[in-house]
Design a protein around this motif. Sequence first.
Motif, mmCIF file in Angstrom:
data_model
loop_
_atom_site.group_PDB
_atom_site.id
_atom_site.type_symbol
_atom_site.label_atom_id
_atom_site.label_comp_id
_atom_site.label_asym_id
_atom_site.label_seq_id
_atom_site.Cartn_x
_atom_site.Cartn_y
_atom_site.Cartn_z
ATOM 1 N N SER A 4 0.781 -1.335 -0.073
ATOM 2 C CA SER A 4 -0.014 0.205 0.059
ATOM 3 C C SER A 4 0.784 1.419 -0.013
ATOM 4 O O SER A 4 0.461 2.446 -0.616
ATOM 5 N N ASP A 166 -2.058 -7.423 6.063
ATOM 6 C CA ASP A 166 -3.286 -6.553 6.079
ATOM 7 C C ASP A 166 -3.458 -6.107 4.650
ATOM 8 O O ASP A 166 -4.597 -6.004 4.195
ATOM 9 N N ASP A 167 -2.940 -5.836 3.961
ATOM 10 C CA ASP A 167 -2.649 -5.335 2.454
ATOM 11 C C ASP A 167 -3.252 -6.097 1.748
ATOM 12 O O ASP A 167 -4.274 -5.983 0.672
ATOM 13 N N ASP A 170 -7.195 -6.848 2.479
ATOM 14 C CA ASP A 170 -7.886 -5.531 1.879
ATOM 15 C C ASP A 170 -7.951 -5.865 0.360
ATOM 16 O O ASP A 170 -9.229 -5.750 -0.169
ATOM 17 N N TRP A 171 -6.930 -6.424 -0.282
ATOM 18 C CA TRP A 171 -6.975 -6.470 -1.834
ATOM 19 C C TRP A 171 -7.998 -7.908 -1.792
ATOM 20 O O TRP A 171 -8.846 -7.705 -2.904
ATOM 21 N N TYR A 173 -10.333 -8.988 -0.430
ATOM 22 C CA TYR A 173 -11.898 -8.814 -0.431
ATOM 23 C C TYR A 173 -12.505 -7.820 -1.390
ATOM 24 O O TYR A 173 -13.632 -8.032 -2.019
ATOM 25 N N LYS A 174 -11.703 -6.806 -1.959
ATOM 26 C CA LYS A 174 -12.084 -5.996 -2.998
ATOM 27 C C LYS A 174 -12.058 -6.907 -4.450
ATOM 28 O O LYS A 174 -12.923 -6.501 -5.374
ATOM 29 N N ASP A 314 -14.112 -7.547 8.929
ATOM 30 C CA ASP A 314 -13.963 -8.099 7.528
ATOM 31 C C ASP A 314 -15.518 -8.324 6.937
ATOM 32 O O ASP A 314 -15.466 -8.220 5.464
ATOM 33 N N LEU A 317 -15.103 -4.848 4.929
ATOM 34 C CA LEU A 317 -14.459 -5.099 3.716
ATOM 35 C C LEU A 317 -15.000 -5.959 2.514
ATOM 36 O O LEU A 317 -14.729 -5.521 1.475
#
Length: 340
Positions: A4, A166-167, A170-171, A173-174, A314, A317
């Motif tokens: 990130s 963590d990065d 996040d990616w 779930y997107k 989550d 997210l």
Amino acid sequence: MRPSHVYQFLKIAIEKNYPTLLKSAPGCAKTSLVEQACKDLGVDLIVAHPVVSESVDFKGMPWVYQDAKLGRPVAVFVPFNQLEQLINATKKTVFFLDDLGQAVTTVQAACMQLILARSLNEHQISDEVVFFAATNRKQDKAGVSGILEPVKSRFHTILEVDVNIDDWIDWAYKHNMPAGLVQYIRWRKGPSLFGPMPTLDITNSPCPRTVTKVGEMLNGGIPEALRSEVFKGACGEAWGNEFAGFLRIMESLPDIDEILKNPDKASVPAKDKADVIYAICGALIERATKENFKNIVAYSERLPVEYSLMIVKDCILKNKSLASTPTWQKWIRGHAEVLA
């Protein structure tokens, strides 16, 4: 540098025309970060692969024509394809030299004039062009013999892309990765996402690229009987066996429908059953909707606090629409001191 943060810098480098070199082990999202930064800024991206180039490719196409004024033939190098695009670019453009470290030294040397002098023979590179490059490292057994010193020094900075859980989550779930895979990564921590074992044998090890391939296959509907072998082929024997076992735990959990219907009475695993708790969290996150989110939050409050916070965050997210629910607003107010 975590991905990130690399992404943040790449956007600055594009705007300020800072040539940048990224390095990492294979499969750590170097190319994806460049692609995403270009997409989000709305700039053009030209990807070159020096490993399949010859040094003369950067000079253009040799051409002979009859000069009317001189009255004799004249030889020139005519830019074409990507080189022509670099010269004539009228909007911001990133020229990305992917896998630069695998290119032979003569090709690397040919890039020096391009990156620093920003010229090709008598042709000048457009001021709208910024140069990025990426490479694996020598220790990765990726065919990298090194990068010439004067090539390295032509970049404003060399950034090593690290793996950050963590990065990646996040990616993930997107990009619609299965919640079960995400919770497995949370449970097993770093080695489950990045456990490189460079080898000349025909085997894989876990890295963001290979783990993502597992998620794609799960979404595609891999039959249970094939999972273990397919996952071993994607991320290595130990990883594949353990993840297949984790999925079996998810599928043998207490009735998830019962948890969603009666969150205050449904059974809660013992605190020392971390694998089961993560599996339940994954199953609930996968099924979270605006209609059942209130009950998921109610059940989460009965779990140890670290799991309670994780499952609710989550859910948001994975499904951004849940952030508009009264349940989320109430939860935020009740946990302000923890989230601060």
